[in-house]
Design an enzyme around this catalytic site. Sequence first.
Site, short mmCIF file in Angstrom:
data_model
loop_
_atom_site.label_atom_id
_atom_site.label_comp_id
_atom_site.label_asym_id
_atom_site.label_seq_id
_atom_site.Cartn_x
_atom_site.Cartn_y
_atom_site.Cartn_z
N LEU A 8 0.85 -1.20 0.00
CA LEU A 8 0.00 0.00 0.00
C LEU A 8 0.88 1.25 0.00
O LEU A 8 1.69 1.45 0.90
CB LEU A 8 -0.92 0.00 1.23
CG LEU A 8 -1.76 -1.27 1.43
CD1 LEU A 8 -2.72 -1.08 2.59
CD2 LEU A 8 -2.52 -1.65 0.16
N ARG A 15 1.67 13.79 7.65
CA ARG A 15 2.58 14.11 8.75
C ARG A 15 4.00 14.41 8.28
O ARG A 15 4.82 14.92 9.03
CB ARG A 15 2.58 12.95 9.76
CG ARG A 15 1.29 12.84 10.54
CD ARG A 15 1.12 11.49 11.23
NE ARG A 15 0.69 10.44 10.30
CZ ARG A 15 0.41 9.18 10.65
NH1 ARG A 15 0.55 8.81 11.91
NH2 ARG A 15 0.02 8.30 9.76
N LYS A 22 4.71 10.54 0.41
CA LYS A 22 5.60 10.00 1.46
C LYS A 22 6.53 8.91 0.95
O LYS A 22 7.73 8.94 1.22
CB LYS A 22 4.76 9.49 2.64
CG LYS A 22 5.61 8.82 3.70
CD LYS A 22 4.89 8.63 5.00
CE LYS A 22 3.83 7.56 4.93
NZ LYS A 22 3.22 7.34 6.26
N THR A 80 -6.61 2.04 4.69
CA THR A 80 -5.79 0.90 4.24
C THR A 80 -6.65 -0.27 3.74
O THR A 80 -6.23 -0.98 2.82
CB THR A 80 -4.85 0.44 5.38
OG1 THR A 80 -5.57 0.43 6.62
CG2 THR A 80 -3.67 1.37 5.52
N ARG A 442 52.14 35.44 -26.25
CA ARG A 442 52.10 36.46 -25.21
C ARG A 442 53.02 37.59 -25.63
O ARG A 442 53.90 37.42 -26.48
CB ARG A 442 52.58 35.88 -23.88
CG ARG A 442 54.00 35.38 -23.96
CD ARG A 442 54.44 34.65 -22.70
NE ARG A 442 55.86 34.38 -22.77
CZ ARG A 442 56.43 33.32 -22.26
NH1 ARG A 442 55.71 32.40 -21.66
NH2 ARG A 442 57.73 33.15 -22.34
C1 UD1 Z 1 -0.85 1.82 10.14
C2 UD1 Z 1 -1.76 0.83 10.88
C3 UD1 Z 1 -1.29 0.71 12.33
C4 UD1 Z 1 0.15 0.26 12.35
C5 UD1 Z 1 1.05 1.17 11.51
C6 UD1 Z 1 2.42 0.54 11.34
C7 UD1 Z 1 -3.99 1.03 9.83
C8 UD1 Z 1 -5.34 1.56 9.93
N1 UD1 Z 1 -3.13 1.30 10.83
O1 UD1 Z 1 -1.01 3.09 10.72
O2 UD1 Z 1 -2.08 -0.22 13.02
O3 UD1 Z 1 0.62 0.23 13.69
O4 UD1 Z 1 0.50 1.35 10.19
O5 UD1 Z 1 3.30 1.36 10.65
O6 UD1 Z 1 -3.68 0.33 8.85
N2 UD1 Z 1 -2.30 4.00 2.48
C9 UD1 Z 1 -2.92 3.87 1.26
N3 UD1 Z 1 -4.20 4.33 1.12
C10 UD1 Z 1 -4.88 4.90 2.14
C11 UD1 Z 1 -4.24 5.02 3.39
C12 UD1 Z 1 -2.94 4.56 3.52
O7 UD1 Z 1 -2.34 3.36 0.30
O8 UD1 Z 1 -6.04 5.27 1.92
C13 UD1 Z 1 -0.89 3.52 2.61
C14 UD1 Z 1 0.07 4.64 2.91
O9 UD1 Z 1 0.62 5.17 1.71
C15 UD1 Z 1 1.13 3.97 3.78
C16 UD1 Z 1 0.38 2.80 4.42
O10 UD1 Z 1 -0.82 2.63 3.70
O11 UD1 Z 1 2.20 3.47 3.02
C17 UD1 Z 1 0.10 3.02 5.90
O12 UD1 Z 1 -0.67 4.20 6.06
P1 UD1 Z 1 -0.43 5.19 7.28
O13 UD1 Z 1 -1.38 6.30 7.14
O14 UD1 Z 1 1.00 5.51 7.39
O15 UD1 Z 1 -0.88 4.27 8.51
P2 UD1 Z 1 -0.48 4.47 10.05
O16 UD1 Z 1 -1.30 5.55 10.63
O17 UD1 Z 1 0.98 4.56 10.19
CA CA Z 2 2.68 4.63 8.76
#
Ligand code: UD1
Ligand code: CA
Length: 463
Positions: A8, A15, A22, A80, A442
């Site tokens: 993903l 952030r 990212k 996710t 020169r």
């Molecule tokens: C997530 C987990 C959390 C875990 C942590 C570990 C969820 C809800 N939470 O939180 O339990 O402890 O990772 O690092 O999964 N992404 C998408 N599409 C979206 C949202 C996110 O592709 O709609 C991708 C982001 O690009 C990223 C990854 O999913 O690479 C994780 O997303 P992020 O928002 O970083 O999740 P965390 O809040 O870190």
């Molecule tokens: Ca993350």
Amino acid sequence: MDIRIVILAAGRGVRMRSRQAKVLHRAGGLAMIEHVVRAARTLTPADRVTVVTGHQADDVEALFRLQGVRFARQRKQQGTAHALACCRAQAARSRGLLMVLYGDTPLLSAATLEALRDAHMESRAAATLIATALADPSGYGRVVADDDGYVVEIVEDKDCTPAQREIRVINSGIYCFRADLLWRHLKQVRPNRVTGEYYLTDMARILRRCGRSVRALNIEDPSELLGVNTRVELAEADRILRMRKARELMLAGVTIERPETVSIDADVSCGQDTVIEPFTRLLGRTEVGENCRIGAGAIVESSALGDGAVVAPYTVVAGSRLDPGASVGPFARLRMGAHVGAEARVGNFVELKNTHLGAGAKSQHLAYLGDSRIGDKTNIGAGTITCNYDGVSKHETWIGEGVFIGSNATLVAPLEIADGAYVGAGSVITDAVPSGALALGRARQVVKPGWVKKKRAAKRPKK
Ligand code: UD1
Ligand code: CA
């Protein structure tokens, strides 16, 4: 065993406070997502790996062109679980295992993924996730387990009760699912009450409710599981990747002084008994031979160094080549296809651009050599400048073998100086110099005897 891996990588990463997605941010010399894809590809063929892209999707996908990796687009980032659902069309028919990784965990190793696969197959659970205990678990989802060690649910940091917030075992975001069960139940994920996003972590609760077991593989060393959400964590991931690379090279026979100060990109190779001094940067696809020395503070990018080559301190080498035994610097700059021949010497404050310096040739001090072909054993005096640019176009300079260019010569291109010729110091050379000739360009020196005394007498005030 059929293993499909979905990564993903569609999120923006709010952030990070960046205009760049990212997963494109770099750590250890590669975009974060590149590290994750590499780890995935050690487990399964490229066409079994799907990267879910969204934010700056074209840029993310461009990193993997021609690699055979597949993509699925998530148009709107709704969490996710929603991201994973975007590859349903591609992956729903797979029967084996489906691993889900996040694009922001660049430290993950292939060995850990193998351990996850093995643990999952052994326990025959519906899903297995990698967990670890952290001293500071804030920001991560917490793993709630029952007395027998089965996972009950994963609760996101924001949704934790005060008691749950005390749990130190966190969800790494690395999962292995039985593919059929995942696709059957993924539709049951409901939007989070606070954020409205679909959380993949809800799958733990859903599977358990359906009477399926979810397991956690607890990893002792949490450094691999770092999820990068801010630039502070990006710097930490970079530091760990740099140390890993330095360690790998040291174990392969490279001496690195003060390894915590050097930055060596993932794709750099380095031969035995080479010495790397403190604060150096070896970047891109640089290849360093055996018995080389890279001096303190030097930067070598996308370049090739033959055996025994020396890059003395504070030298910058980019897109260039050094043949065996060549030596450049300190304080030299090589760029855009500079090529220094075997045993040739380039000294301080010398710049080479798109220039070939022949074997055993020397340019030891203060020179600019651009768009030039310089023969073997030729000596370029201090302060020599090739005037390769006339304000409109670039021109070439050809200097033969065994030529002597006196100090402070100005060589106006296009120009040819044949083998064995001499150019007098301070000359401006605009015309071809034939083999064995001396060229002077020169004004002849003028000496006026007694001039100083006469001048002073003329200036003395009258009494
Ligand atoms: C997530 C987990 C959390 C875990 C942590 C570990 C969820 C809800 N939470 O939180 O339990 O402890 O990772 O690092 O999964 N992404 C998408 N599409 C979206 C949202 C996110 O592709 O709609 C991708 C982001 O690009 C990223 C990854 O999913 O690479 C994780 O997303 P992020 O928002 O970083 O999740 P965390 O809040 O870190
Ligand atoms: Ca993350």
